[in-house]
Design a protein around this motif. Sequence first.
Motif, PDB file in Angstrom:
ATOM      1  N   VAL A  92       9.085   1.839   2.928  1.00 35.44           N
ATOM      2  CA  VAL A  92       8.978   3.210   3.453  1.00 35.44           C
ATOM      3  C   VAL A  92      10.290   3.971   3.226  1.00 35.44           C
ATOM      4  CG1 VAL A  92       8.694   4.609   5.540  1.00 35.44           C
ATOM      5  CG2 VAL A  92       7.211   2.626   5.151  1.00 35.44           C
ATOM      6  N   THR A  93      10.192   5.128   2.562  1.00 33.55           N
ATOM      7  CA  THR A  93      11.365   5.919   2.207  1.00 33.55           C
ATOM      8  C   THR A  93      11.593   7.043   3.215  1.00 33.55           C
ATOM      9  OG1 THR A  93      10.671   5.564  -0.085  1.00 33.55           O
ATOM     10  CG2 THR A  93      12.466   7.133   0.278  1.00 33.55           C
ATOM     11  N   SER A  94      10.506   7.735   3.593  1.00 30.59           N
ATOM     12  CA  SER A  94      10.635   8.868   4.514  1.00 30.59           C
ATOM     13  C   SER A  94       9.409   8.943   5.421  1.00 30.59           C
ATOM     14  CB  SER A  94      10.814  10.184   3.736  1.00 30.59           C
ATOM     15  OG  SER A  94       9.758  10.371   2.816  1.00 30.59           O
ATOM     16  N   ILE A  95       9.587   9.599   6.565  1.00 27.44           N
ATOM     17  CA  ILE A  95       8.517   9.711   7.574  1.00 27.44           C
ATOM     18  C   ILE A  95       8.531  11.132   8.137  1.00 27.44           C
ATOM     19  CG2 ILE A  95       7.706   8.926   9.859  1.00 27.44           C
ATOM     20  CD1 ILE A  95       9.046   6.229   9.347  1.00 27.44           C
ATOM     21  N   MET A 105       6.175  10.019  -6.007  1.00 25.31           N
ATOM     22  CA  MET A 105       5.950   9.627  -4.608  1.00 25.31           C
ATOM     23  C   MET A 105       4.511   9.161  -4.413  1.00 25.31           C
ATOM     24  SD  MET A 105       5.821  12.268  -1.345  1.00 25.31           S
ATOM     25  CE  MET A 105       7.521  12.455  -0.867  1.00 25.31           C
ATOM     26  N   ILE A 106       4.333   8.147  -3.551  1.00 31.63           N
ATOM     27  CA  ILE A 106       2.996   7.856  -3.036  1.00 31.63           C
ATOM     28  C   ILE A 106       3.035   8.098  -1.518  1.00 31.63           C
ATOM     29  CG2 ILE A 106       2.418   6.233  -4.898  1.00 31.63           C
ATOM     30  CD1 ILE A 106       2.819   3.938  -2.882  1.00 31.63           C
ATOM     31  N   VAL A 107       1.848   8.261  -0.947  1.00 30.49           N
ATOM     32  CA  VAL A 107       1.773   8.695   0.449  1.00 30.49           C
ATOM     33  C   VAL A 107       0.773   7.834   1.232  1.00 30.49           C
ATOM     34  CG1 VAL A 107       1.042  10.626   1.948  1.00 30.49           C
ATOM     35  CG2 VAL A 107       2.352  11.098  -0.130  1.00 30.49           C
ATOM     36  N   GLY A 108       1.112   7.565   2.491  1.00 29.16           N
ATOM     37  CA  GLY A 108       0.149   6.994   3.436  1.00 29.16           C
ATOM     38  C   GLY A 108       0.226   7.801   4.714  1.00 29.16           C
ATOM     39  N   SER A 109      -0.857   7.838   5.492  1.00 25.39           N
ATOM     40  CA  SER A 109      -0.864   8.584   6.755  1.00 25.39           C
ATOM     41  C   SER A 109      -0.961   7.623   7.937  1.00 25.39           C
ATOM     42  CB  SER A 109      -2.061   9.542   6.815  1.00 25.39           C
ATOM     43  OG  SER A 109      -2.115  10.359   5.672  1.00 25.39           O
ATOM     44  N   ASP A 132      -4.144  -2.446  19.150  1.00 22.84           N
ATOM     45  CA  ASP A 132      -3.937  -2.776  17.736  1.00 22.84           C
ATOM     46  C   ASP A 132      -3.452  -1.540  16.975  1.00 22.84           C
ATOM     47  OD1 ASP A 132      -4.175  -3.717  15.082  1.00 22.84           O
ATOM     48  OD2 ASP A 132      -6.226  -2.910  14.998  1.00 22.84           O
ATOM     49  N   VAL A 133      -2.179  -1.533  16.613  1.00 22.45           N
ATOM     50  CA  VAL A 133      -1.602  -0.429  15.833  1.00 22.45           C
ATOM     51  C   VAL A 133      -0.826  -1.035  14.663  1.00 22.45           C
ATOM     52  CG1 VAL A 133       0.007   1.526  15.878  1.00 22.45           C
ATOM     53  CG2 VAL A 133      -1.411   1.055  17.881  1.00 22.45           C
ATOM     54  N   PRO A 134      -1.304  -0.828  13.434  1.00 22.76           N
ATOM     55  CA  PRO A 134      -0.589  -1.396  12.285  1.00 22.76           C
ATOM     56  C   PRO A 134       0.822  -0.812  12.160  1.00 22.76           C
ATOM     57  CG  PRO A 134      -2.713  -0.441  11.623  1.00 22.76           C
ATOM     58  CD  PRO A 134      -2.485  -0.052  13.048  1.00 22.76           C
ATOM     59  N   THR A 135       1.748  -1.615  11.666  1.00 22.14           N
ATOM     60  CA  THR A 135       3.127  -1.158  11.490  1.00 22.14           C
ATOM     61  C   THR A 135       3.167  -0.105  10.388  1.00 22.14           C
ATOM     62  OG1 THR A 135       3.869  -3.327  12.152  1.00 22.14           O
ATOM     63  CG2 THR A 135       5.488  -1.950  11.044  1.00 22.14           C
ATOM     64  N   PHE A 136       3.832   1.014  10.691  1.00 21.46           N
ATOM     65  CA  PHE A 136       3.811   2.138   9.750  1.00 21.46           C
ATOM     66  C   PHE A 136       5.201   2.711   9.478  1.00 21.46           C
ATOM     67  CE2 PHE A 136       4.892   5.626  12.568  1.00 21.46           C
ATOM     68  CZ  PHE A 136       4.693   5.048  13.810  1.00 21.46           C
ATOM     69  N   ASP A 137       6.239   2.195  10.179  1.00 26.25           N
ATOM     70  CA  ASP A 137       7.525   2.894  10.137  1.00 26.25           C
ATOM     71  C   ASP A 137       8.523   2.177   9.222  1.00 26.25           C
ATOM     72  OD1 ASP A 137       8.361   0.721  11.610  1.00 26.25           O
ATOM     73  OD2 ASP A 137       8.575   1.817  13.497  1.00 26.25           O
ATOM     74  N   PHE A 138       9.836   2.387   9.450  1.00 21.28           N
ATOM     75  CA  PHE A 138      10.866   1.821   8.563  1.00 21.28           C
ATOM     76  C   PHE A 138      10.923   0.294   8.626  1.00 21.28           C
ATOM     77  CE2 PHE A 138      12.608   6.234   9.096  1.00 21.28           C
ATOM     78  CZ  PHE A 138      12.515   6.614   7.766  1.00 21.28           C
ATOM     79  N   GLN A 139      10.176  -0.325   9.547  1.00 24.68           N
ATOM     80  CA  GLN A 139      10.085  -1.791   9.528  1.00 24.68           C
ATOM     81  C   GLN A 139       9.414  -2.270   8.250  1.00 24.68           C
ATOM     82  OE1 GLN A 139       9.247  -3.593  13.774  1.00 24.68           O
ATOM     83  NE2 GLN A 139       8.264  -1.611  13.629  1.00 24.68           N
ATOM     84  N   VAL A 140       8.585  -1.413   7.640  1.00 24.91           N
ATOM     85  CA  VAL A 140       7.974  -1.737   6.353  1.00 24.91           C
ATOM     86  C   VAL A 140       9.017  -1.421   5.275  1.00 24.91           C
ATOM     87  CG1 VAL A 140       6.082  -1.224   4.754  1.00 24.91           C
ATOM     88  CG2 VAL A 140       5.677  -1.160   7.238  1.00 24.91           C
ATOM     89  N   ALA A 162       3.348  10.628   9.460  1.00 21.14           N
ATOM     90  CA  ALA A 162       3.021  10.292  10.852  1.00 21.14           C
ATOM     91  C   ALA A 162       3.075  11.560  11.699  1.00 21.14           C
ATOM     92  CB  ALA A 162       3.991   9.238  11.375  1.00 21.14           C
ATOM     93  N   CYS A 163       2.706  12.698  11.084  1.00 25.50           N
ATOM     94  CA  CYS A 163       2.777  13.966  11.812  1.00 25.50           C
ATOM     95  C   CYS A 163       1.990  13.903  13.106  1.00 25.50           C
ATOM     96  CB  CYS A 163       2.261  15.113  10.934  1.00 25.50           C
ATOM     97  SG  CYS A 163       3.557  15.757   9.870  1.00 25.50           S
ATOM     98  N   VAL A 164       0.753  13.436  13.020  1.00 24.15           N
ATOM     99  CA  VAL A 164      -0.071  13.474  14.229  1.00 24.15           C
ATOM    100  C   VAL A 164       0.144  12.232  15.104  1.00 24.15           C
ATOM    101  CG1 VAL A 164      -2.185  12.522  13.192  1.00 24.15           C
ATOM    102  CG2 VAL A 164      -2.350  14.084  15.111  1.00 24.15           C
TER     103      VAL A 164
END
Length: 416
Positions: A236-239, A175-179, A225-233, A209-211
């Motif tokens: 992305v496997t899980s959130i 797994m790799i991770v981004g916040s 300005d909020v970069p896309t971070f969800d399943f639109q990418v 995306a806990c916080v």
Amino acid sequence: MAKTLLETGMSRGDIIDHLSELKHNDIRWAEGRAPIFVFKADDDISTTAREAFNLYFTENALGAHRAFPSIQQMEKDIVAIGLSLFHAPSGGTGYFTTGGSESIICAMKAARNWSRERRGDPQFRGNFVLPDTAHPAFTKGGDMMDMEVRRVPVGPDYRADPAAIEAAIDKDTIMIVGSAPCFPYGVIDPIDELGEVAQRHDLWLHVDACVGGYLAPFVKELGRDVPTFDFQVPGVTSISADLHKFGYTPKPASTVFYRDPDKAGHQMFKYDVWANGMYATAGIAGTRPGGGVAGAWATLHALGRDGYLRVNARLMDLVDRYKQGIEAIPGLRIVGKPHLSIISLTSDEVDMLQAGERMRQFGWLPGFINRPKGMHLMLSRIHEPACDPWLKDLRTCVERQRAAASEPGAKVQVVY
Ligand SMILES: *Cc1c(COP(=O)(O)O)cnc(C)c1O
């Protein structure tokens, strides 16, 4: 207070009096004096959530399937709301958990078990690659499951460095991770680029995306300005996303989501040869408070989309006021370019750990960051009344620290 169990119980009145007294030394959070731990949308919402919580004071969410279909229904509704908010494709699924740490550790376990099945090796112990700024819960998960967690330095903008993450990957990486965002600096990692890395190497990408999960969609809709971070990418496997932070729900309440139901299934724990028969849970906890589920359901439904937009528009105006106030104090600057409501500040001229410690004398709980030495704030509307007095006291503490720096031995003890 007695150090053994009392022979005879105290009256309700005495208990409440005692607890109220005991509370006197706690931080005055309702005045916005704690920069972490507590959150608020507005008073009406808290009242509704408290009533809903108390309605389920005794119910146990462990029994949702067998005894309390209402809790099962609420969990289903909550998960569906999260899936739509994070643009999950059909088939996307998720679970209600008791907190961000549990959501994260559950996703790590699902990824590990999925990887074991895929490799045909039930003992496989791989590694997780994450930016240095990712939450300690990932290291806790590695500790609990005896798996390697590799932390990689972030870029000069304090966001995850996709090239550095890619360089740390090897054949055993799971797994790799981004916040979105990371807790220390409040910046959202470049999830789109991390998604490309994940896809290139056929890896699981977890977005923590806990916080920010339940705040970012509304701040984006408000035009910031909020970069896309969800399943639109696509990668992305899980959130993981905490309701008990910027979902403004009572604790304990968090969620974890999966693009693919097969992967989600690996989160489940089942033991069917117990003396009592089948025992199955999706999370780490067994018994869970029904109140946490009801409080979350009530808050989501009491606010609705327009409620979250209204509350968060006011919140982001407050964040701007804090930022401007901080930058108006000579020698201070904001760390990186925070996207949401976490702000860290530092100084090249004044030791901000020392200056922050001075804030305690004015009745503030200081929040800190270590790299660079600075202070940390996680703002919600609870901090509205605190903005001006906090900025005024901060200015005083910075000035005093600047003056004290020239006197040897004038250090204050910094307590984290
Ligand atoms: C708060 C937080 C967590 C952990 O959540 P808990 O509910 O405290 O267990 C994980 N990741 C991030 C980014 C957080 O801010």
